[in-house]
Design a protein around this motif. Structure first.
Motif, PDB file in Angstrom:
ATOM      1  N   LEU A 142     -36.614 -10.018  49.783  1.00 29.74           N
ATOM      2  CA  LEU A 142     -35.499 -10.340  48.911  1.00 29.74           C
ATOM      3  C   LEU A 142     -35.962 -10.583  47.482  1.00 29.74           C
ATOM      4  CD1 LEU A 142     -33.410 -12.656  51.267  1.00 29.74           C
ATOM      5  CD2 LEU A 142     -32.886 -10.315  50.585  1.00 29.74           C
ATOM      6  N   HIS A 143     -37.097 -11.267  47.324  1.00 30.19           N
ATOM      7  CA  HIS A 143     -37.621 -11.538  45.987  1.00 30.19           C
ATOM      8  C   HIS A 143     -38.062 -10.248  45.295  1.00 30.19           C
ATOM      9  CE1 HIS A 143     -37.276 -15.844  45.962  1.00 30.19           C
ATOM     10  NE2 HIS A 143     -37.959 -15.977  47.115  1.00 30.19           N
ATOM     11  N   GLU A 144     -38.656  -9.373  46.007  1.00 33.27           N
ATOM     12  CA  GLU A 144     -39.190  -8.145  45.405  1.00 33.27           C
ATOM     13  C   GLU A 144     -38.088  -7.135  45.059  1.00 33.27           C
ATOM     14  OE1 GLU A 144     -41.974  -6.670  48.182  1.00 33.27           O
ATOM     15  OE2 GLU A 144     -43.552  -8.126  47.657  1.00 33.27           O
ATOM     16  N   ASN A 145     -36.950  -7.207  45.702  1.00 31.67           N
ATOM     17  CA  ASN A 145     -35.915  -6.186  45.534  1.00 31.67           C
ATOM     18  C   ASN A 145     -34.601  -6.763  45.014  1.00 31.67           C
ATOM     19  OD1 ASN A 145     -37.220  -3.657  46.893  1.00 31.67           O
ATOM     20  ND2 ASN A 145     -37.609  -5.356  48.296  1.00 31.67           N
ATOM     21  N   GLU A 146     -34.680  -7.797  44.139  1.00 34.50           N
ATOM     22  CA  GLU A 146     -33.468  -8.400  43.607  1.00 34.50           C
ATOM     23  C   GLU A 146     -32.711  -7.414  42.715  1.00 34.50           C
ATOM     24  OE1 GLU A 146     -32.119 -12.367  41.020  1.00 34.50           O
ATOM     25  OE2 GLU A 146     -34.227 -11.993  41.546  1.00 34.50           O
ATOM     26  N   GLU A 147     -33.454  -6.737  41.800  1.00 33.52           N
ATOM     27  CA  GLU A 147     -32.811  -5.765  40.908  1.00 33.52           C
ATOM     28  C   GLU A 147     -32.190  -4.610  41.700  1.00 33.52           C
ATOM     29  OE1 GLU A 147     -33.987  -2.902  37.095  1.00 33.52           O
ATOM     30  OE2 GLU A 147     -35.433  -4.339  37.941  1.00 33.52           O
ATOM     31  N   ALA A 148     -32.887  -4.189  42.693  1.00 36.41           N
ATOM     32  CA  ALA A 148     -32.356  -3.096  43.521  1.00 36.41           C
ATOM     33  C   ALA A 148     -31.095  -3.525  44.263  1.00 36.41           C
ATOM     34  CB  ALA A 148     -33.415  -2.630  44.527  1.00 36.41           C
ATOM     35  N   ALA A 149     -31.076  -4.772  44.705  1.00 35.98           N
ATOM     36  CA  ALA A 149     -29.893  -5.261  45.406  1.00 35.98           C
ATOM     37  C   ALA A 149     -28.675  -5.251  44.497  1.00 35.98           C
ATOM     38  CB  ALA A 149     -30.162  -6.661  45.947  1.00 35.98           C
ATOM     39  N   LEU A 150     -28.895  -5.704  43.211  1.00 37.16           N
ATOM     40  CA  LEU A 150     -27.794  -5.669  42.266  1.00 37.16           C
ATOM     41  C   LEU A 150     -27.320  -4.232  42.019  1.00 37.16           C
ATOM     42  CD1 LEU A 150     -29.095  -8.309  39.666  1.00 37.16           C
ATOM     43  CD2 LEU A 150     -27.311  -8.627  41.397  1.00 37.16           C
ATOM     44  N   ARG A 151     -28.287  -3.345  41.879  1.00 33.66           N
ATOM     45  CA  ARG A 151     -27.937  -1.933  41.660  1.00 33.66           C
ATOM     46  C   ARG A 151     -27.125  -1.377  42.834  1.00 33.66           C
ATOM     47  NH1 ARG A 151     -26.618   1.931  38.182  1.00 33.66           N
ATOM     48  NH2 ARG A 151     -27.352   4.007  38.824  1.00 33.66           N
ATOM     49  N   ILE A 152     -27.513  -1.762  44.016  1.00 31.10           N
ATOM     50  CA  ILE A 152     -26.798  -1.300  45.218  1.00 31.10           C
ATOM     51  C   ILE A 152     -25.372  -1.835  45.218  1.00 31.10           C
ATOM     52  CG2 ILE A 152     -26.701  -1.529  47.739  1.00 31.10           C
ATOM     53  CD1 ILE A 152     -29.778  -1.479  47.704  1.00 31.10           C
ATOM     54  N   GLN A 153     -25.199  -3.073  44.819  1.00 31.87           N
ATOM     55  CA  GLN A 153     -23.852  -3.625  44.765  1.00 31.87           C
ATOM     56  C   GLN A 153     -22.969  -2.867  43.766  1.00 31.87           C
ATOM     57  OE1 GLN A 153     -24.313  -7.806  43.874  1.00 31.87           O
ATOM     58  NE2 GLN A 153     -24.603  -8.381  46.043  1.00 31.87           N
ATOM     59  N   CYS A 154     -23.559  -2.573  42.582  1.00 31.65           N
ATOM     60  CA  CYS A 154     -22.782  -1.804  41.589  1.00 31.65           C
ATOM     61  C   CYS A 154     -22.393  -0.428  42.134  1.00 31.65           C
ATOM     62  CB  CYS A 154     -23.596  -1.660  40.306  1.00 31.65           C
ATOM     63  SG  CYS A 154     -23.864  -3.207  39.428  1.00 31.65           S
ATOM     64  N   LEU A 155     -23.353   0.199  42.730  1.00 33.81           N
ATOM     65  CA  LEU A 155     -23.069   1.530  43.283  1.00 33.81           C
ATOM     66  C   LEU A 155     -22.001   1.463  44.374  1.00 33.81           C
ATOM     67  CD1 LEU A 155     -26.693   2.994  43.508  1.00 33.81           C
ATOM     68  CD2 LEU A 155     -24.908   3.585  41.846  1.00 33.81           C
ATOM     69  N   TRP A 156     -22.077   0.414  45.156  1.00 38.80           N
ATOM     70  CA  TRP A 156     -21.106   0.289  46.250  1.00 38.80           C
ATOM     71  C   TRP A 156     -19.693   0.052  45.714  1.00 38.80           C
ATOM     72  CZ3 TRP A 156     -20.203   1.568  50.911  1.00 38.80           C
ATOM     73  CH2 TRP A 156     -19.235   0.935  51.676  1.00 38.80           C
ATOM     74  N   ARG A 157     -19.603  -0.812  44.722  1.00 37.89           N
ATOM     75  CA  ARG A 157     -18.283  -1.062  44.161  1.00 37.89           C
ATOM     76  C   ARG A 157     -17.737   0.184  43.462  1.00 37.89           C
ATOM     77  NH1 ARG A 157     -19.899  -6.983  41.630  1.00 37.89           N
ATOM     78  NH2 ARG A 157     -19.852  -8.138  43.640  1.00 37.89           N
ATOM     79  N   GLY A 158     -18.622   0.896  42.717  1.00 32.66           N
ATOM     80  CA  GLY A 158     -18.181   2.158  42.096  1.00 32.66           C
ATOM     81  C   GLY A 158     -17.711   3.172  43.136  1.00 32.66           C
ATOM     82  N   TYR A 159     -18.428   3.172  44.203  1.00 32.35           N
ATOM     83  CA  TYR A 159     -18.038   4.085  45.282  1.00 32.35           C
ATOM     84  C   TYR A 159     -16.650   3.745  45.818  1.00 32.35           C
ATOM     85  CZ  TYR A 159     -17.741   5.857  50.031  1.00 32.35           C
ATOM     86  OH  TYR A 159     -17.304   6.436  51.194  1.00 32.35           O
ATOM     87  N   LEU A 160     -16.369   2.448  45.986  1.00 33.46           N
ATOM     88  CA  LEU A 160     -15.059   2.053  46.501  1.00 33.46           C
ATOM     89  C   LEU A 160     -13.955   2.443  45.533  1.00 33.46           C
ATOM     90  CD1 LEU A 160     -15.873  -1.499  47.980  1.00 33.46           C
ATOM     91  CD2 LEU A 160     -15.555   0.657  49.218  1.00 33.46           C
ATOM     92  N   ILE A 161     -14.202   2.257  44.204  1.00 34.29           N
ATOM     93  CA  ILE A 161     -13.175   2.612  43.205  1.00 34.29           C
ATOM     94  C   ILE A 161     -12.919   4.122  43.218  1.00 34.29           C
ATOM     95  CG2 ILE A 161     -12.683   2.653  40.726  1.00 34.29           C
ATOM     96  CD1 ILE A 161     -14.228  -0.025  40.535  1.00 34.29           C
ATOM     97  N   ARG A 162     -14.039   4.875  43.199  1.00 32.15           N
ATOM     98  CA  ARG A 162     -13.900   6.344  43.209  1.00 32.15           C
ATOM     99  C   ARG A 162     -13.188   6.821  44.477  1.00 32.15           C
ATOM    100  NH1 ARG A 162     -19.102   5.881  41.051  1.00 32.15           N
ATOM    101  NH2 ARG A 162     -20.030   6.192  43.122  1.00 32.15           N
ATOM    102  N   LYS A 163     -13.483   6.134  45.554  1.00 27.21           N
ATOM    103  CA  LYS A 163     -12.831   6.496  46.813  1.00 27.21           C
ATOM    104  C   LYS A 163     -11.319   6.274  46.721  1.00 27.21           C
ATOM    105  CE  LYS A 163     -12.975   5.592  51.772  1.00 27.21           C
ATOM    106  NZ  LYS A 163     -13.602   4.787  52.836  1.00 27.21           N
ATOM    107  N   GLU A 164     -10.926   5.138  46.109  1.00 28.86           N
ATOM    108  CA  GLU A 164      -9.501   4.847  45.971  1.00 28.86           C
ATOM    109  C   GLU A 164      -8.835   5.850  45.037  1.00 28.86           C
ATOM    110  OE1 GLU A 164      -6.587   1.119  44.592  1.00 28.86           O
ATOM    111  OE2 GLU A 164      -8.787   0.919  44.615  1.00 28.86           O
ATOM    112  N   LEU A 165      -9.540   6.202  43.908  1.00 33.14           N
ATOM    113  CA  LEU A 165      -8.994   7.180  42.960  1.00 33.14           C
ATOM    114  C   LEU A 165      -8.864   8.564  43.620  1.00 33.14           C
ATOM    115  CD1 LEU A 165      -8.089   7.842  40.074  1.00 33.14           C
ATOM    116  CD2 LEU A 165     -10.495   8.271  39.497  1.00 33.14           C
ATOM    117  N   LYS A 166      -9.861   8.909  44.368  1.00 32.59           N
ATOM    118  CA  LYS A 166      -9.823  10.207  45.049  1.00 32.59           C
ATOM    119  C   LYS A 166      -8.673  10.266  46.056  1.00 32.59           C
ATOM    120  CE  LYS A 166     -12.702  13.377  47.756  1.00 32.59           C
ATOM    121  NZ  LYS A 166     -11.737  13.557  48.815  1.00 32.59           N
ATOM    122  N   ALA A 167      -8.476   9.148  46.743  1.00 35.98           N
ATOM    123  CA  ALA A 167      -7.376   9.118  47.706  1.00 35.98           C
ATOM    124  C   ALA A 167      -6.036   9.302  46.988  1.00 35.98           C
ATOM    125  CB  ALA A 167      -7.399   7.800  48.472  1.00 35.98           C
TER     126      ALA A 167
END
Length: 824
Positions: free
Chosen positions: A658-683
């Motif tokens: 968890l300590h070594e991959n904090e930045e990556a975790a944040l990046r994953i969260q951003c990507l996941w939220r963007g994915y959800l928005i794009r998914k809603e727009l696409k729908a």
């Protein structure tokens, strides 16, 4: 007494002379079965076949005779004898022959297609029958009897070619008697043909379905048709009888060739024999007459002299004897040559010797020459002296049979390779049934196994060959082509059959295990598990009850699953000892290597691997339980230590991660939220695209409503400015636009008028040029030219000085030159 009466009375005496002749000159004897110590009785079928072969040979000889005679007459090569019938059909050769002896009837210009240009491109044409008709007219012009004439269909449609050849022979004899053509040769017994040619001609004669004409009776028929000088004939026969006393064969031959004697088939090499035999025949006839007390003064002269018929018969007999001697000599030489070639090393030379017609050998195949050499050499070494014709024929038949077997085997191997390389299982199985393989019993259900085994055997041989080539340092540009041998195939089939037996024992052992569970006897199940063919390992006797219970439980589960699944659930999928999948039905005892049609994915029987899995688990559990019972304290302590160590390691690892991959975790969260928005727009976009037709329809309704509303407002007495603005674009047209358009049309009409006026002036100028040219030719007066010039001036136009002389293009060159001189 007439000549005919003497011939009839003394026929027996002449026959005796013929017998003496045969004894004197060693009538040739032919090899048969009895000469070789074998009593080979000839059947009626064999005699009939020999007669048909002999008839075909005689007809081929007549074909050769006709071909040689025509070649001598027209001085052209007619090609092979077997093709002469087809070459005669277009009538070109016969028309040329007609031109040879009757050029006034058949001129060269009358011959249709003499160079065969049309025939070679398009074949026969109905005009080719004109050539046949001209040939018949030519024969009629020289008086050849109509009895010999063939019909046009006999030749053109090839309905009776023997009649055509018969006519050519009659024509040759007729022309020879008239002195217009050379004599036709007698090649019977001399000409040589291959066995294939004779057999082919025999079949052709059978297709004609007609009898062969009597070629030897042509001379007699012609004598009856033409007026024979009997007095000259009688005198010539008397001269022949008297010349026989001089013992000079050349003088005798000259007398026999006298045309007034009307004797046929006189062959110069036989002159000595003619003289000797005729002398003996005359002497025998004279002695017979004297013994009967007849005298030359009181009796007919033919009581002491040979008649014309007797002389001709003796000549024919001598010709036959000589031909037989020649044929026998060639036969003996051919057999001797075969025996000599059999001890050599050249198979081609031996084949040429075997194919000589004089050897009388049958079924000589051009492709079997190597085997002929091998077999004949072995037969020659096993016998003292030379092989006779029957022994050679027997060896040839054995070689042909052996080659047939080899070719059958080669063909079977080829078919087998084509099928199993194409993965055609049914084709491979059918190819294996070929008798040339001599394989043991083949099993239909093992067809896929045969296919796979042969394929792997071929791959193994090819791999071995490539390794050997690599070891020898040979560079391979292409893969080595390897074919399975007969021995390889036999070994593969035997291996598959043996494996099939082992697999069947294995499958039956597994089926026996499934069957023992029905009896609910653990010991019976234990005994079935111990069967070596089943291949079940790790079986313990003390676990018999557990084995029985767990296997029975497994079968009950499989039955439940199989009831849900579709298809026949009585098939068990198993793996053979070499790890190949096969299917076995314990109920029908049927074993196949391909999944049967309609078989269920789930069987209600336990397969070997499933039984082994249960046995292994039960055995392992029993052994583990027994070990735990004896080592409980040590096991508990060991477990606690291990679990504590494992828990600590997992915690530290998670924290570090968890300590070594904090930045990556944040990046994953951003990507996941963007994915959800794009998914809603696409729908949402997909929803709009899916309902586009309805959206357009709604928009059309709304816009239509608005337009109708504005239009109603426009029609009112005082519409608003906004409404007028919306319809303002309809008021763009004005009076100025219409005026400009009218002016444009006016200018266009003026331009068209000027163009047409210029075209008219150009036409008048051309006419003026022509009139000037006619003035030069003195065809117009000067006043006409002046009138035309005034007319041009009245038009108001002046012709340019450099205008082209377009109107003068129609004048001849000499008048153009004169016009230029006039202008100068």
């Amino acid at each position: 007494m007439t000549e005919t009466d003497g011939s009839t009375q003394l026929f027996g005496g002449v026959a005796n002379v013929r017998a003496k002749t045969q004894n004197i000159h060693d009538t040739p004897r032919f090899y048969d079965g009895e000469e070789n110590g074998v009593d080979d009785r000839i059947t009626a079928d064999n005699m009939d076949e020999a007669r048909q072969q002999n008839m075909a040979y005689e007809y081929l000889c007549h074909l050769e005779e006709a071909k040689n005679w025509i070649e001598a007459c027209i001085e052209e090569d007619l090609g092979p004898t077997m093709d002469i019938e087809e070459a005669l059909r277009n009538g070109v050769i016969l028309a040329k022959l007609g031109h040879y002896f009757a050029p006034e009837i058949v001129t060269k210009k009358r011959i249709y297609d003499p160079d065969l240009e049309r025939f070679n491109v398009r074949g026969l044409h109905f005009k080719h029958t004109d050539n046949i008709n001209y040939w018949m007219r030519a024969m009629a012009s020289i008086g050849l009897p109509q009895i010999f004439f063939p019909t046009t269909p006999d030749l053109y449609d090839k309905k009776n070619m023997p009649k055509v050849i018969y006519c050519i022979h009659a024509l040759s004899i007729w022309l020879s008697k008239l002195g217009k053509a050379p004599n036709i040769e007698n090649l019977l017994g001399i000409a040589e043909f291959t066995e294939e040619d004779i057999t082919e001609m025999r079949r052709a004669l059978e297709d004609y379905g007609i009898s062969i004409p009597a070629f030897n009776k042509i001379g007699g028929i012609l004598e009856k048709e033409i007026g024979v000088d009997e007095a000259g004939k009688h005198a010539a026969v008397i001269v022949i009888n008297e010349i026989l006393q001089k013992e000079d064969p050349e003088v005798t031959l000259k007398a026999l060739n006298n045309k007034k004697a009307y004797l046929n088939y006189i062959e110069i090499p036989n002159s000595v024999r003619y003289h000797e035999i005729l002398f003996l025949a005359k002497l025998d006839k004279t002695e017979t007459a004297l013994e009967e007390g007849k005298t030359s003064e009181e009796s007919d002269i033919y009581e002491f002299y040979l008649t014309h018929t007797e002389i001709q018969d003796i000549i024919d007999d001598i010709n036959d004897i000589v031909r037989k001697e020649i044929a026998e000599s060639k036969f003996r030489a051919a057999i001797a040559e075969i025996n000599r070639c059999a001890m050599g090393d050249c198979a081609q030379t031996l084949l040429a010797a075997l194919q000589v017609t004089a050897s009388r050998l049958k079924n000589v195949n051009d492709l079997n020459y190597d085997l002929y050499l091998e077999f004949l050499k072995a037969a020659k070494l096993s016998k003292e002296g030379n092989l006779n014709v029957d022994e050679i024929q027997e060896v040839l038949e054995l070689a042909n049979e052996e080659m047939r077997k080899r070719r059958d085997l080669e063909g079977a191997l080829k078919a087998l390779h084509e099928n199993f390389l194409a993965s055609n299982i049914d084709g491979t199985f059918e190819a294996l049934h070929h008798v040339a393989f001599k394989l043991p019993t083949l099993h239909k259900n093992a067809a896929p196994k045969y296919q796979a085994t042969l394929f792997f055997e071929l791959a193994k041989l090819q791999d071995r060959a490539e390794k050997e080539a690599e070891k020898e340092g040979v560079e391979l540009e292409e893969p080595i082509t390897i074919r399975l041998t007969h021995a390889n195939i036999q070994d593969c089939i035997k291996a598959v059959n043996n494996q099939l037996k082992e697999v069947r024992r294995f499958a039956e052992a597994i089926a026996n295990i499934n069957g023992c569970l029905v009896q609910d006897d653990p010991q019976e199940t234990l005994g079935a598990l111990h069967v070596q063919a089943a291949g079940i390992k790790e079986v313990l006797e003390r676990c018999a009850d557990d084995y029985h219970v767990w296997i029975k439980e497994g079968i009950s589960v499989k039955k439940t699953e199989s009831e849900i699944a579709e298809g026949d659930s009585s098939w068990i999928e198993m793996r053979s000892p070499d790890n190949q999948i096969f299917f076995y039905n314990p109920e029908s005892k049927e074993l196949v290597w391909v999944k049967p049609e309609g078989a269920s994915e789930v069987s209600h029987y336990m397969a070997q691997d499933e039984i082994q899995w249960i046995v292994s688990r039960v055995t392992a559990k029993r052994l583990r339980d027994e070990w735990f019972d004896t080592n409980v304290d040590a096991v508990v302590r060991l477990q606690s230590i291990a679990r504590m160590s494992m828990a600590r390691k997992r915690f530290k690892a998670r924290l570090k991660f968890l300590h070594e991959n904090e930045e990556a975790a944040l990046r994953i969260q951003c990507l996941w939220r963007g994915y959800l928005i794009r998914k809603e727009l696409k729908a949402r976009r997909d929803y709009l695209n899916a309902n586009m037709r309805h959206i357009i329809r709604i928009q059309a309704w709304v816009r239509g409503y608005q337009i109708r509303k504005n239009y109603l407002q426009l029609t009112q007495d005082k519409p608003s400015v906004q409404v007028l603005y919306k319809f303002l674009y309809l008021l763009d047209q004005s009076a100025v636009d219409h005026a400009e358009e009218a002016e444009l049309r006016k200018h266009k009409a003026s331009i068209v008028k000027e163009i047409r006026h210029n075209q008219q002036l150009e036409k008048e100028i051309n006419e003026m040029d022509i009139k000037i040219g006619l003035l030069v030719k003195n065809r117009l007066t000067l006043s006409d030219v002046v009138t035309a010039s005034k007319k041009l001036k009245k038009g108001g136009e002046v012709v340019p000085k450099n205008r082209g002389l377009k109107g003068l293009a129609m004048l001849p060159i000499k008048f153009k030159i004169a016009l230029l001189v006039f202008k100068c």
